[in-house]
Design a protein around this motif. Structure first.
Motif, PDB file in Angstrom:
ATOM      1  N   ASP A 179       0.832  -1.209   0.000  1.00 31.53           N
ATOM      2  CA  ASP A 179       0.000   0.000   0.000  1.00 31.53           C
ATOM      3  C   ASP A 179       0.865   1.258   0.000  1.00 31.53           C
ATOM      4  O   ASP A 179       0.564   2.236  -0.691  1.00 31.53           O
ATOM      5  N   ALA A 180       1.948   1.233   0.774  1.00 28.43           N
ATOM      6  CA  ALA A 180       2.827   2.402   0.831  1.00 28.43           C
ATOM      7  C   ALA A 180       3.564   2.608  -0.483  1.00 28.43           C
ATOM      8  O   ALA A 180       3.801   3.744  -0.904  1.00 28.43           O
ATOM      9  N   ALA A 181       3.932   1.516  -1.140  1.00 26.75           N
ATOM     10  CA  ALA A 181       4.597   1.637  -2.444  1.00 26.75           C
ATOM     11  C   ALA A 181       3.675   2.315  -3.455  1.00 26.75           C
ATOM     12  O   ALA A 181       4.121   3.090  -4.308  1.00 26.75           O
ATOM     13  N   SER A 182       2.381   2.040  -3.349  1.00 27.09           N
ATOM     14  CA  SER A 182       1.430   2.599  -4.311  1.00 27.09           C
ATOM     15  C   SER A 182       1.224   4.097  -4.136  1.00 27.09           C
ATOM     16  O   SER A 182       0.579   4.735  -4.971  1.00 27.09           O
ATOM     17  N   LEU A 183       1.781   4.671  -3.090  1.00 26.09           N
ATOM     18  CA  LEU A 183       1.708   6.122  -2.924  1.00 26.09           C
ATOM     19  C   LEU A 183       2.478   6.856  -4.012  1.00 26.09           C
ATOM     20  O   LEU A 183       2.199   8.021  -4.300  1.00 26.09           O
ATOM     21  N   THR A 184       3.453   6.178  -4.618  1.00 31.05           N
ATOM     22  CA  THR A 184       4.286   6.835  -5.639  1.00 31.05           C
ATOM     23  C   THR A 184       4.414   6.053  -6.932  1.00 31.05           C
ATOM     24  O   THR A 184       4.757   6.628  -7.963  1.00 31.05           O
ATOM     25  N   HIS A 185       4.203   4.735  -6.891  1.00 32.06           N
ATOM     26  CA  HIS A 185       4.413   3.885  -8.057  1.00 32.06           C
ATOM     27  C   HIS A 185       3.177   3.005  -8.271  1.00 32.06           C
ATOM     28  O   HIS A 185       2.515   2.621  -7.303  1.00 32.06           O
ATOM     29  N   GLY A 186       2.930   2.656  -9.532  1.00 27.53           N
ATOM     30  CA  GLY A 186       1.755   1.849  -9.814  1.00 27.53           C
ATOM     31  C   GLY A 186       2.011   0.486 -10.407  1.00 27.53           C
ATOM     32  O   GLY A 186       1.135  -0.367 -10.399  1.00 27.53           O
ATOM     33  N   HIS A 187       3.208   0.225 -10.933  1.00 33.39           N
ATOM     34  CA  HIS A 187       3.472  -1.050 -11.600  1.00 33.39           C
ATOM     35  C   HIS A 187       3.475  -2.192 -10.572  1.00 33.39           C
ATOM     36  O   HIS A 187       4.027  -2.047  -9.477  1.00 33.39           O
ATOM     37  N   PRO A 188       2.894  -3.335 -10.902  1.00 32.93           N
ATOM     38  CA  PRO A 188       2.872  -4.454  -9.952  1.00 32.93           C
ATOM     39  C   PRO A 188       4.248  -4.856  -9.423  1.00 32.93           C
ATOM     40  O   PRO A 188       4.384  -5.241  -8.257  1.00 32.93           O
ATOM     41  N   SER A 189       5.287  -4.772 -10.255  1.00 33.23           N
ATOM     42  CA  SER A 189       6.612  -5.151  -9.769  1.00 33.23           C
ATOM     43  C   SER A 189       7.115  -4.199  -8.694  1.00 33.23           C
ATOM     44  O   SER A 189       7.784  -4.619  -7.742  1.00 33.23           O
ATOM     45  N   ALA A 190       6.798  -2.908  -8.830  1.00 33.34           N
ATOM     46  CA  ALA A 190       7.200  -1.949  -7.799  1.00 33.34           C
ATOM     47  C   ALA A 190       6.535  -2.270  -6.475  1.00 33.34           C
ATOM     48  O   ALA A 190       7.162  -2.184  -5.403  1.00 33.34           O
ATOM     49  N   LEU A 191       5.259  -2.658  -6.523  1.00 36.20           N
ATOM     50  CA  LEU A 191       4.515  -2.953  -5.289  1.00 36.20           C
ATOM     51  C   LEU A 191       4.973  -4.270  -4.668  1.00 36.20           C
ATOM     52  O   LEU A 191       5.254  -4.339  -3.460  1.00 36.20           O
ATOM     53  N   HIS A 192       5.046  -5.318  -5.480  1.00 36.91           N
ATOM     54  CA  HIS A 192       5.368  -6.635  -4.926  1.00 36.91           C
ATOM     55  C   HIS A 192       6.850  -6.770  -4.577  1.00 36.91           C
ATOM     56  O   HIS A 192       7.196  -7.492  -3.630  1.00 36.91           O
ATOM     57  N   SER A 193       7.726  -6.096  -5.299  1.00 39.85           N
ATOM     58  CA  SER A 193       9.151  -6.138  -4.927  1.00 39.85           C
ATOM     59  C   SER A 193       9.343  -5.525  -3.551  1.00 39.85           C
ATOM     60  O   SER A 193      10.105  -6.047  -2.722  1.00 39.85           O
ATOM     61  N   ALA A 194       8.670  -4.404  -3.294  1.00 35.96           N
ATOM     62  CA  ALA A 194       8.751  -3.778  -1.970  1.00 35.96           C
ATOM     63  C   ALA A 194       8.221  -4.714  -0.900  1.00 35.96           C
ATOM     64  O   ALA A 194       8.804  -4.836   0.192  1.00 35.96           O
ATOM     65  N   ALA A 195       7.116  -5.394  -1.199  1.00 36.18           N
ATOM     66  CA  ALA A 195       6.497  -6.273  -0.214  1.00 36.18           C
ATOM     67  C   ALA A 195       7.340  -7.517   0.053  1.00 36.18           C
ATOM     68  O   ALA A 195       7.477  -7.959   1.196  1.00 36.18           O
ATOM     69  N   VAL A 196       7.905  -8.098  -1.000  1.00 38.75           N
ATOM     70  CA  VAL A 196       8.780  -9.261  -0.819  1.00 38.75           C
ATOM     71  C   VAL A 196      10.011  -8.874  -0.003  1.00 38.75           C
ATOM     72  O   VAL A 196      10.458  -9.617   0.883  1.00 38.75           O
TER      73      VAL A 196
END
Length: 346
Positions: A179-196
């Protein structure tokens, strides 16, 4: 300093050391790095002019920590808070430190202790998506993304603090960092890489954790993410590390240069695993950061992420004293670490 506190200090200071070392060579090609520091590249932070500055990676990591800290303070008072909204306000405060005026329609959050620390008020090549994602009037979400096509590593490099939350289920760590990654980026890899990455850090909080086992779990989570490039890069990193360090040229040929999220995470995981045979924790830390920053690419982010990983795994005892003495803003990082450990003490 040991236990949970030592891991928090280790993660934050370790990340800052890796960021500072990488930032010194981030915009240089490997030939230039060798020309400046010798055939093995930059291997010693203490060889750089002191104090050695860190970049936006550490700045945003500290603002992530402060956002979580504010949410914890509300919770400890018996009051609920939307964690993503609190983090958005924290990142807006960071944006102001970069000399950028907030959108007139955006909220103007009240200042906190971190905002008075002038060592953080430096513009150190912040990522374009982080700047543009925070420059509008609205908060980005997974369902209303800002920068929907961006998968820059600006999400991963700031996400270690989510993993440092004790007594929180792994699934919640994954969701919070996404959720925090989505504050600035929208691509799934940006979100899931941060989460992993955040859940890898969380796994390493366990005193009995194995670096190799935690990496294997990270590969599994990447495979379950539905993002093929993340799964492929992380699997390649673990495979490449099985034979020990390779040349910087082989590293980037196999894993990329680290400018995008999955590549930055893969390089950092590779660096930590490929050097695991080093003798002591400090020797491992030094060797891993040398691998993480000496390549064509985003050396600051790959160094920062590798430093977060090993700083969490070993705790603060793994951090070389001479490197810490050379680091810019060490007192600010340590004070925020103290505040965070006090707020999360069970």
């Amino acid at each position: 300093m040991n236990g949970q506190s030592g891991k928090v200090f280790g993660a934050l200071l370790g990340g800052a050391l890796g960021d500072a070392m990488g930032f010194a060579v981030e915009f240089s090609r490997m030939a230039e790095i060798r020309s400046a520091f010798g055939p093995d590249g930059l291997r010693d932070l203490a060889a750089l002019p002191s104090p050695v500055p860190f970049s936006d990676d550490t700045q945003m990591t500290l603002y992530t920590l402060d956002g979580l800290l504010e949410a914890l303070e509300w919770a400890n008072q018996g009051l609920g808070a939307d964690e993503s909204a609190v983090l958005w306000l924290a990142y807006l405060r960071w944006l102001k430190t970069q000399g950028i005026a907030l959108d007139p329609a955006a909220p103007n959050p009240p200042l906190r202790w971190i905002d008075s620390q002038t060592v953080l008020h430096q513009r150190r090549a912040p990522g374009n998506a982080c700047i543009s994602g925070l420059s509008g009037p609205d908060m980005g979400t997974k369902f209303r993304p800002v920068n929907p096509d961006s998968k820059g590593c600006g999400t991963v490099m700031r996400s270690a603090p989510f993993g440092l939350l004790p007594y929180v289920e792994t699934e919640m760590v994954y969701r919070l960092s996404q959720d925090a990654a989505s504050l600035t980026h929208g691509h799934p890899s940006a979100l899931h890489s941060a989460a992993v990455f955040a859940t890898l850090i969380h796994d390493l909080l366990d005193p009995s954790a194995s670096l190799q086992d935690a990496a294997a779990v990270a590969v599994r989570r990447a495979g379950e993410s539905g993002v093929p490039e993340l799964s492929d890069r992380l699997s390649a990193a673990v495979e490449l590390a099985s034979s020990g360090p390779v040349s910087p040229e082989e590293l980037t040929a196999a894993l990329g240069e680290g400018w995008v999220a999955e590549e930055a995470l893969a390089i950092a995981v590779y660096a930590a695993l490929a050097t695991a045979s080093a003798g002591s924790p400090q020797e491992h830390f030094r060797a891993a950061l040398a691998v993480a920053v000496n390549h064509d690419g985003d050396s600051g982010s790959t160094g920062s992420i590798a430093g977060n990983i090993l700083g969490t795994f070993y705790g603060a005892a793994a951090l070389p004293a001479d490197w810490l003495a050379a680091l810019e803003g060490r007192d600010v990082i340590e004070e925020l670490a103290r505040q965070f450990t006090a707020a999360t003490a069970g």
